[in-house]
Design a protein around this motif. Structure first.
Motif, mmCIF file in Angstrom:
data_model
loop_
_atom_site.group_PDB
_atom_site.id
_atom_site.type_symbol
_atom_site.label_atom_id
_atom_site.label_comp_id
_atom_site.label_asym_id
_atom_site.label_seq_id
_atom_site.Cartn_x
_atom_site.Cartn_y
_atom_site.Cartn_z
ATOM 1 N N ILE A 297 21.694 42.251 49.093
ATOM 2 C CA ILE A 297 21.821 42.040 47.668
ATOM 3 C C ILE A 297 21.900 40.735 47.247
ATOM 4 O O ILE A 297 22.021 39.988 47.797
ATOM 5 C CB ILE A 297 23.399 42.912 47.153
ATOM 6 C CG1 ILE A 297 24.490 42.066 48.072
ATOM 7 C CG2 ILE A 297 23.290 44.374 47.533
ATOM 8 C CD1 ILE A 297 25.822 42.858 47.831
ATOM 9 N N SER A 298 21.579 40.685 45.819
ATOM 10 C CA SER A 298 21.531 39.181 45.163
ATOM 11 C C SER A 298 22.648 38.852 44.678
ATOM 12 O O SER A 298 23.093 37.475 44.488
ATOM 13 C CB SER A 298 20.638 39.520 43.769
ATOM 14 O OG SER A 298 20.980 40.397 43.069
ATOM 15 N N SER A 299 23.698 39.811 44.594
ATOM 16 C CA SER A 299 25.209 39.093 44.148
ATOM 17 C C SER A 299 26.303 39.995 44.860
ATOM 18 O O SER A 299 25.976 40.893 44.921
ATOM 19 C CB SER A 299 25.297 39.241 42.617
ATOM 20 O OG SER A 299 26.667 39.207 42.065
ATOM 21 N N VAL A 300 27.535 39.469 44.978
ATOM 22 C CA VAL A 300 28.496 40.295 45.443
ATOM 23 C C VAL A 300 29.142 41.049 44.574
ATOM 24 O O VAL A 300 29.820 41.854 44.871
ATOM 25 C CB VAL A 300 29.570 39.225 46.218
ATOM 26 C CG1 VAL A 300 29.004 38.508 47.277
ATOM 27 C CG2 VAL A 300 30.340 38.454 45.181
ATOM 28 N N GLU A 301 28.870 40.832 43.416
ATOM 29 C CA GLU A 301 29.242 41.587 42.216
ATOM 30 C C GLU A 301 28.419 42.935 42.160
ATOM 31 O O GLU A 301 27.361 42.721 41.629
ATOM 32 C CB GLU A 301 29.582 41.039 40.804
ATOM 33 C CG GLU A 301 30.850 39.972 40.915
ATOM 34 C CD GLU A 301 32.114 40.566 40.940
ATOM 35 O OE1 GLU A 301 32.295 42.019 40.942
ATOM 36 O OE2 GLU A 301 33.010 39.795 41.380
ATOM 37 N N VAL A 302 28.848 44.041 42.274
ATOM 38 C CA VAL A 302 27.897 45.376 42.372
ATOM 39 C C VAL A 302 26.993 45.467 40.726
ATOM 40 O O VAL A 302 25.931 45.595 40.743
ATOM 41 C CB VAL A 302 28.520 46.593 42.670
ATOM 42 C CG1 VAL A 302 29.819 47.081 41.625
ATOM 43 C CG2 VAL A 302 27.586 47.864 42.863
ATOM 44 N N GLU A 303 27.886 44.772 39.852
ATOM 45 C CA GLU A 303 27.295 45.050 38.370
ATOM 46 C C GLU A 303 26.147 44.142 38.335
ATOM 47 O O GLU A 303 25.459 44.125 37.154
ATOM 48 C CB GLU A 303 28.488 44.729 37.388
ATOM 49 C CG GLU A 303 29.306 46.134 37.328
ATOM 50 C CD GLU A 303 30.257 45.966 36.125
ATOM 51 O OE1 GLU A 303 30.017 46.579 35.005
ATOM 52 O OE2 GLU A 303 31.103 44.966 36.105
ATOM 53 N N ALA A 304 26.209 42.794 39.019
ATOM 54 C CA ALA A 304 25.301 41.832 38.840
ATOM 55 C C ALA A 304 24.111 41.990 39.820
ATOM 56 O O ALA A 304 23.096 41.321 39.927
ATOM 57 C CB ALA A 304 25.973 40.568 39.042
ATOM 58 N N MET A 305 23.990 42.874 40.874
ATOM 59 C CA MET A 305 23.206 42.724 41.967
ATOM 60 C C MET A 305 21.843 43.483 41.746
ATOM 61 O O MET A 305 21.808 44.394 40.397
ATOM 62 C CB MET A 305 23.460 43.657 42.884
ATOM 63 C CG MET A 305 23.710 45.142 42.929
ATOM 64 S SD MET A 305 24.284 45.825 44.505
ATOM 65 C CE MET A 305 24.087 47.716 43.919
ATOM 66 N N GLU A 306 20.641 42.824 41.741
ATOM 67 C CA GLU A 306 19.485 43.510 41.106
ATOM 68 C C GLU A 306 19.187 44.756 41.867
ATOM 69 O O GLU A 306 19.460 45.022 42.816
ATOM 70 C CB GLU A 306 18.365 42.216 41.660
ATOM 71 C CG GLU A 306 18.273 40.912 41.044
ATOM 72 C CD GLU A 306 17.632 39.752 41.523
ATOM 73 O OE1 GLU A 306 16.716 39.963 42.333
ATOM 74 O OE2 GLU A 306 17.811 38.747 40.993
#
Length: 480
Positions: free
Chosen positions: A348-357
């Motif tokens: 994933i691109s971010s550890v925050e699920v709302e921000a992952m691409e």
């Protein structure tokens, strides 16, 4: 600040099955992922998903079938093959809603209006608890460790039997609590001497050492101190653990949280909040005296606050949080290295699920990722001001108020504009909900998808539907 990594003991992940119980294939995929993330034990809270039999069969879930005996055994076998111990968590005093909600069990409640608390004076209640444990033990061959719950025993001392018991001089509610737990723990040790017993600590927090020492509980149980808050009070937590240790309970556990502890109805997990909780726990672990034997940490993932409350976040949206919490414990901080380990392991691109691409289905990623993406997308629309507060927008308040609707006197042009807006949102919501449902039923029972939609989507769609229906009715009266 960097602490030393989590000192020692096991890292358990808590699987709360009293809501959204994963289909067995998905459960196996999760266990596989947990082992890759460095988890070495599962704390399994089966509740009504356990295949109780005989007189206890009524405890089984009716919304969807409980796991079969074969499924429970295969899940353990698979976990063991990955080097994980399975520790069942069975409530034995408080939070017995899934038992005491049944009419046949009503008479075993401490007070009629509290569905969770067992009356500690009825021998039948202890027998019931022991039969539940016997069936659990039987279906967990070679079991070494058992968690007996015992948290949040609300209304204790309020029942008629308890009032009678407390009327004797010198008796307290604390003693009443301890006497029941001691009775259960002794019965377990008598039946299964080799088993280690863990219990939640919250009901003992205000007790002094002398009360604890006099209870007969010392040497029988290992308290697990839980605190899921991002601003956990380190000093207070350390002194609590030291108190238990001084009272003779030196084998202790911690319990943190990776999901299901933000708000009772949370839909999408905030990773940073849970990482902060683990950073505080690292400070606690680093501050303990040598006498405290920290046996490990249970990273809890609540699926409901209790048996009768709504669903918290589903597992897929919380897996980045779980991975981040584990890396925080392993590294002693949530460093850039820890973060890149999470993004790399989960793809994933971010550890925050709302921000992952978003990814294409072909890319390798964590189990349930597609559902996580769809939930995040739908949740964003459900919480957008345009949709959530549609009834408060200027056109609706100005030209389609309750006054107008009641009298069916509206401005057709403006009403048609409102109708087209509301219809557009409804269509988007329906389309996205359908996609979520389709993905959800691959991982969860159909009833979970139904409950999730009724909880999160229907309350937002209902006003929009009402508006479109009202406009249609009004236009019939206004337009030839």
């Amino acid at each position: 600040m960097a602490c030393t990594p989590w000192p020692k003991g096991r890292k358990l992940v808590h699987l709360d099955l009293k809501g959204a119980p994963p289909r067995v294939e998905y459960l196996h995929k999760l266990i596989e992922l947990f082992s890759q993330l460095g988890v070495d034990g599962l704390l399994m809270e089966y509740e009504d998903m356990f295949p109780y039999k005989g007189e206890l069969q009524l405890l089984q879930a009716t919304e969807q079938p409980a796991y079969s005996r074969e499924e429970v055994l295969s899940m353990q076998e698979f976990a063991r093959s990955k080097g994980m111990e399975v520790i069942p968590l069975v409530q034995t005093f408080g939070h017995m809603e899934f038992v005491l909600k049944h009419r046949l069990m009503w008479h075993l409640r401490e007070v009629p209006q509290c569905v969770g608390t067992l009356n500690p004076h009825k021998e039948e209640g202890v027998k019931l608890v022991m039969e539940m444990l016997r069936q659990i033990m039987e279906l967990h061959p070679g079991l070494q460790t058992l968690h007996i719950g015992a948290d949040e025993v609300y209304m204790l001392g309020e029942g008629e039997d308890s009032k009678l018991w407390l009327a004797s001089p010198g008796r307290t509610v604390e003693q009443l609590y301890l006497s029941h737990i001691t009775k259960v723990a002794k019965a377990i040790k008598e039946a299964w001497p080799h088993v280690t017993i863990i219990m939640w600590d919250d009901m003992m927090r205000s007790m002094n050492q002398d009360t604890l020492k006099a209870s007969g509980l010392i040497g029988l149980v290992q308290p697990m101190l839980w605190d899921y808050t991002p601003n956990l009070d380190v000093e207070k937590t350390v002194s609590l653990l030291e108190k238990y240790c001084s009272a003779g309970m030196s084998d202790l556990w911690a319990a943190s949280s990776f999901k299901g502890s933000t708000a009772v109805y949370t839909c999408v997990t905030n990773t940073q909040r849970h990482v902060d909780n683990h950073l505080q726990w690292l400070k606690v672990a680093a501050s303990l005296s040598a006498g405290v034997n920290l046996k490990g940490i249970a990273i809890t993932g609540w699926q409901r606050y209790d048996h009768l409350s709504v669903l918290c976040e589903l597992m897929p949206v919380a897996l980045p949080s779980l991975a981040a919490c584990l890396q925080t414990l392993i590294h002693g901080q949530f460093s850039a290295e820890a973060q890149s380990k999470v993004t790399e392991m989960l793809g994933i691109s971010s550890v925050e699920v709302e921000a992952m691409e978003k990814t294409s289905a072909a890319e390798s990623s964590f189990p349930g990722r597609r559902l996580a993406e769809l939930i995040v997308e739908l949740n964003l629309l459900l919480n957008s001001e345009d949709v959530r507060f549609f009834e408060s927008n200027m056109l609706v308040r100005g030209w389609l108020s309750p006054y107008h609707r009641q009298r069916m006197m509206v401005t057709p042009l403006i009403s048609m504009q409102i109708h087209s807006q509301a219809s557009m949102y409804l269509e988007m919501l329906q389309r996205m909900t359908e996609a979520v449902k389709e993905e959800m039923v691959r991982l969860y029972p159909d009833t979970t998808a139904q409950e999730w939609i009724e909880q999160h989507v229907n309350p937002v769609m209902a006003p929009l539907q009402r508006i479109t229906e009202d406009i249609q009715a009004c236009l019939k009266e206004m337009v030839p």
